[in-house]
Design a protein around this motif. Structure first.
Motif, PDB file in Angstrom:
ATOM      1  N   LEU A  62      -1.930  10.610   2.790  1.00 33.71           N
ATOM      2  CA  LEU A  62      -1.674  11.242   3.985  1.00 33.71           C
ATOM      3  C   LEU A  62      -2.962  11.198   4.806  1.00 33.71           C
ATOM      4  N   GLY A  63      -4.189  11.434   4.413  1.00 33.44           N
ATOM      5  CA  GLY A  63      -5.236  11.496   5.226  1.00 33.44           C
ATOM      6  C   GLY A  63      -5.419  10.262   6.210  1.00 33.44           C
ATOM      7  N   LYS A  64      -5.032   9.004   5.494  1.00 33.94           N
ATOM      8  CA  LYS A  64      -5.188   7.740   6.111  1.00 33.94           C
ATOM      9  C   LYS A  64      -4.127   7.502   7.108  1.00 33.94           C
ATOM     10  N   GLN A  65      -2.814   8.089   6.699  1.00 36.84           N
ATOM     11  CA  GLN A  65      -1.691   7.826   7.678  1.00 36.84           C
ATOM     12  C   GLN A  65      -1.877   8.966   8.820  1.00 36.84           C
ATOM     13  N   PHE A  66      -2.532   9.842   8.738  1.00 30.47           N
ATOM     14  CA  PHE A  66      -2.615  10.938   9.740  1.00 30.47           C
ATOM     15  C   PHE A  66      -4.051  11.202  10.163  1.00 30.47           C
ATOM     16  N   PRO A  67      -5.034  10.344  10.457  1.00 32.16           N
ATOM     17  CA  PRO A  67      -6.456  10.531  10.961  1.00 32.16           C
ATOM     18  C   PRO A  67      -6.501  11.607  11.850  1.00 32.16           C
ATOM     19  N   GLY A  68      -7.377  12.432  11.692  1.00 32.27           N
ATOM     20  CA  GLY A  68      -7.651  13.558  12.816  1.00 32.27           C
ATOM     21  C   GLY A  68      -6.600  14.733  12.896  1.00 32.27           C
ATOM     22  N   THR A 346       0.289  22.745  -4.860  1.00 36.24           N
ATOM     23  CA  THR A 346      -0.839  21.838  -4.803  1.00 36.24           C
ATOM     24  C   THR A 346      -0.572  20.689  -5.529  1.00 36.24           C
ATOM     25  N   ILE A 347       0.483  20.496  -6.249  1.00 37.00           N
ATOM     26  CA  ILE A 347       0.864  19.122  -6.817  1.00 37.00           C
ATOM     27  C   ILE A 347       2.171  18.766  -6.124  1.00 37.00           C
ATOM     28  N   PHE A 348       3.103  19.518  -6.552  1.00 35.60           N
ATOM     29  CA  PHE A 348       4.605  18.877  -6.026  1.00 35.60           C
ATOM     30  C   PHE A 348       4.770  18.605  -4.411  1.00 35.60           C
ATOM     31  N   ILE A 349       4.186  19.552  -3.548  1.00 39.59           N
ATOM     32  CA  ILE A 349       4.466  19.186  -2.036  1.00 39.59           C
ATOM     33  C   ILE A 349       3.455  18.161  -1.620  1.00 39.59           C
ATOM     34  N   PRO A 350       2.082  17.907  -1.855  1.00 45.45           N
ATOM     35  CA  PRO A 350       1.479  16.740  -1.513  1.00 45.45           C
ATOM     36  C   PRO A 350       2.192  15.441  -1.990  1.00 45.45           C
ATOM     37  N   ILE A 351       2.523  15.463  -3.094  1.00 50.28           N
ATOM     38  CA  ILE A 351       2.958  14.208  -3.646  1.00 50.28           C
ATOM     39  C   ILE A 351       4.532  13.961  -2.800  1.00 50.28           C
ATOM     40  N   LEU A 352       5.350  14.809  -2.684  1.00 56.03           N
ATOM     41  CA  LEU A 352       6.394  14.520  -1.897  1.00 56.03           C
ATOM     42  C   LEU A 352       6.292  14.275  -0.571  1.00 56.03           C
ATOM     43  N   LEU A 353       5.246  14.772   0.092  1.00 52.03           N
ATOM     44  CA  LEU A 353       4.833  14.468   1.294  1.00 52.03           C
ATOM     45  C   LEU A 353       4.466  12.961   1.640  1.00 52.03           C
ATOM     46  N   ALA A 354       3.813  12.494   0.548  1.00 52.33           N
ATOM     47  CA  ALA A 354       3.293  11.184   0.451  1.00 52.33           C
ATOM     48  C   ALA A 354       4.499  10.158   0.136  1.00 52.33           C
ATOM     49  N   ILE A 355       5.501  10.806  -0.700  1.00 52.62           N
ATOM     50  CA  ILE A 355       6.484   9.966  -0.890  1.00 52.62           C
ATOM     51  C   ILE A 355       7.309   9.626   0.092  1.00 52.62           C
ATOM     52  N   GLN A 357       6.542  10.102   3.398  1.00 48.45           N
ATOM     53  CA  GLN A 357       5.922   9.236   4.238  1.00 48.45           C
ATOM     54  C   GLN A 357       6.223   7.875   3.953  1.00 48.45           C
ATOM     55  N   PHE A 358       5.823   7.292   2.917  1.00 48.47           N
ATOM     56  CA  PHE A 358       5.922   6.046   2.396  1.00 48.47           C
ATOM     57  C   PHE A 358       7.275   5.526   2.705  1.00 48.47           C
ATOM     58  N   ARG A 360       9.488   6.522   4.728  1.00 48.33           N
ATOM     59  CA  ARG A 360       9.694   6.431   6.071  1.00 48.33           C
ATOM     60  C   ARG A 360       9.095   5.040   6.562  1.00 48.33           C
ATOM     61  N   ASN A 361       7.620   4.910   6.181  1.00 51.51           N
ATOM     62  CA  ASN A 361       6.935   3.664   6.717  1.00 51.51           C
ATOM     63  C   ASN A 361       7.901   2.372   6.532  1.00 51.51           C
ATOM     64  N   GLN A 362       8.521   2.440   5.251  1.00 45.19           N
ATOM     65  CA  GLN A 362       9.147   0.967   4.861  1.00 45.19           C
ATOM     66  C   GLN A 362      10.323   1.087   5.697  1.00 45.19           C
ATOM     67  N   PHE A 363      11.006   1.941   5.835  1.00 45.05           N
ATOM     68  CA  PHE A 363      12.181   2.021   6.716  1.00 45.05           C
ATOM     69  C   PHE A 363      11.932   1.458   7.990  1.00 45.05           C
ATOM     70  N   ASN A 364      10.894   2.086   8.779  1.00 44.08           N
ATOM     71  CA  ASN A 364      10.664   1.500   9.931  1.00 44.08           C
ATOM     72  C   ASN A 364      10.157   0.138  10.060  1.00 44.08           C
ATOM     73  N   ASN A 365       9.519  -0.367   8.913  1.00 45.07           N
ATOM     74  CA  ASN A 365       9.047  -1.539   8.985  1.00 45.07           C
ATOM     75  C   ASN A 365      10.112  -2.581   8.923  1.00 45.07           C
ATOM     76  N   VAL A 366      11.135  -2.199   8.000  1.00 43.75           N
ATOM     77  CA  VAL A 366      12.576  -2.751   7.911  1.00 43.75           C
ATOM     78  C   VAL A 366      13.209  -3.072   9.235  1.00 43.75           C
ATOM     79  N   ARG A 367      13.114  -1.747  10.042  1.00 41.45           N
ATOM     80  CA  ARG A 367      13.854  -1.671  11.464  1.00 41.45           C
ATOM     81  C   ARG A 367      13.106  -2.640  12.401  1.00 41.45           C
ATOM     82  N   GLU A 368      11.767  -2.556  12.305  1.00 41.00           N
ATOM     83  CA  GLU A 368      11.034  -3.216  13.248  1.00 41.00           C
ATOM     84  C   GLU A 368      11.543  -4.998  13.269  1.00 41.00           C
ATOM     85  N   VAL A 369      11.246  -5.459  11.612  1.00 42.95           N
ATOM     86  CA  VAL A 369      11.628  -6.796  11.513  1.00 42.95           C
ATOM     87  C   VAL A 369      13.072  -7.206  11.981  1.00 42.95           C
TER      88      VAL A 369
END
Length: 376
Positions: A62-68, A346-355, A357-358, A360-369
């Protein structure tokens, strides 16, 4: 919202992570780890680390996905406005309560071990005033304080349990046999709390310089905490045996008393250790409360003046919160119940956020293609 400079380096992030994770729990871990697993209690920190590492990996992603940006900004972007706001509120509330519990545990240790004639309230107020002073400054000060105090934490954390092994009876670690895998699972779920503090990186990663290695900082912090906790538990079991550990409130302090009898250190060495340990607890609580108050500042899009007023105001309810448990038995019971809540936040929410976002990124990549194919 004011733009703040991103100037946290890899070492500063590592210092924040180590300081946030190693605090009060190091004094009780030999006892809590051996409640169910007995002589195999040294596995407990390893199990807790494996569980916590999943959440840490998610936070790094998440830190790498949303820098700053802190969790205040990216949670609503991932989960939507309503659910994101609920998660933000839960996170802030969790850190507030966690800081209160840690402050009370700190007060109990000092009053029972070093200053028996000092009122508990006086010890807690002194600590909270120091934390308020820290919270009245910009976030760069937090990084500098952690970086300054980390050397005083690293050496004693490793040296004391290692030296105490001179008095070890290695037969206390036998047999190497796990009696119940159910107890292994229960212990793993309980001991992940040894590493709580890593979730604060969802705030502090926002200020990492573009070249900072978030993964390296996280792995280094987790690895050091794991080594310290495993060595401490091994030393506790080897010196006292798991049965005797259940009778000790602060077993690590008893290890220090055994250590000083070897002739390595001066008399009353536990007082010197506690003086160093105070700095560790200060950074732990300071990092928690700063993250809490700074998150409110980002949430309401205010400046440093709002942060300073909020820090002073929130100390009043926090102080009374620390006094809610009537005795140390109630305090340990409350801490145990709080562990279950922490598992969600501290465990469930961060993992769910990352999943989320991941995906969503895959879906956006497919849509762009597909859009590119449609365009051609």
């Amino acid at each position: 919202m004011e733009n703040q400079q991103r100037n946290f380096g890899t070492w500063q992030l590592t210092s924040i992570m180590i300081s946030s994770m190693i605090g009060v729990s190091i004094l009780t871990i030999p006892r809590t780890s051996t409640v169910l697993l007995h002589q195999m209690g040294w596995i407990s920190p390893i199990l807790g680390c494996l569980l916590a590492s999943l959440a840490v990996a998610a936070i790094v992603y998440l830190g790498k996905q949303f820098p700053g940006t802190t969790f205040v900004e990216f949670m609503p972007r991932i989960f939507g406005t309503v659910l994101g706001a609920i998660c933000v509120f839960l996170f802030i509330l969790y850190q507030f309560f966690n800081a209160g519990i840690t402050a009370r545990l700190f007060g109990e240790v000092v009053v029972t071990s070093v200053l028996p004639n000092t009122p508990l309230e006086a010890v807690i107020i002194t600590l909270l005033l120091l934390v308020v002073f820290l919270c009245c400054h910009e976030i760069e000060v937090v990084a500098r304080v952690n970086e300054l105090l980390i050397p005083f934490l690293l050496l004693p954390s490793l040296l004391i349990p290692l030296v105490s092994l001179m008095n070890a009876d290695w037969y206390n670690l036998l047999p190497f046999q796990i009696e119940s895998w159910t107890n292994v699972m229960k212990t793993g779920l309980n001991t992940y709390t040894l590493y709580t503090g890593y979730e604060l990186l969802m705030v502090y990663f926002a200020f990492a310089i573009p070249g900072a290695r978030l993964g390296v900082a996280s792995m280094t912090g987790m690895s050091f905490a794991l080594i310290v906790y495993v060595i401490t538990v091994v030393a506790g079991i080897a010196v006292f045996g798991y049965e005797e550990l259940q009778r000790l409130v602060w077993p690590t302090l008893e290890l220090i008393k055994v250590t000083q009898k070897t002739g390595w250190f001066l008399e009353r060495f536990e007082s010197a250790f506690l003086a160093i340990w105070v700095a560790s607890v200060f950074t732990t609580i300071g990092n928690m409360l700063y993250a809490t108050i700074f998150s409110l500042r980002r949430l309401f899009r205010k400046g440093l003046r709002f942060q300073q007023i909020t820090a002073i105001v929130t100390m009043v309810p926090l102080f009374f919160l620390t006094l809610v448990p009537k005795n140390i038995v109630e305090l340990f019971s409350f801490t145990q119940q709080f562990t279950t809540v922490g598992l969600l936040i501290t465990i469930f929410i961060p993992i769910l956020l990352a999943i989320t976002q991941f995906i969503r990124n895959q879906f956006n990549n497919v849509r762009e293609v597909n859009n590119e194919k449609g365009g051609t």
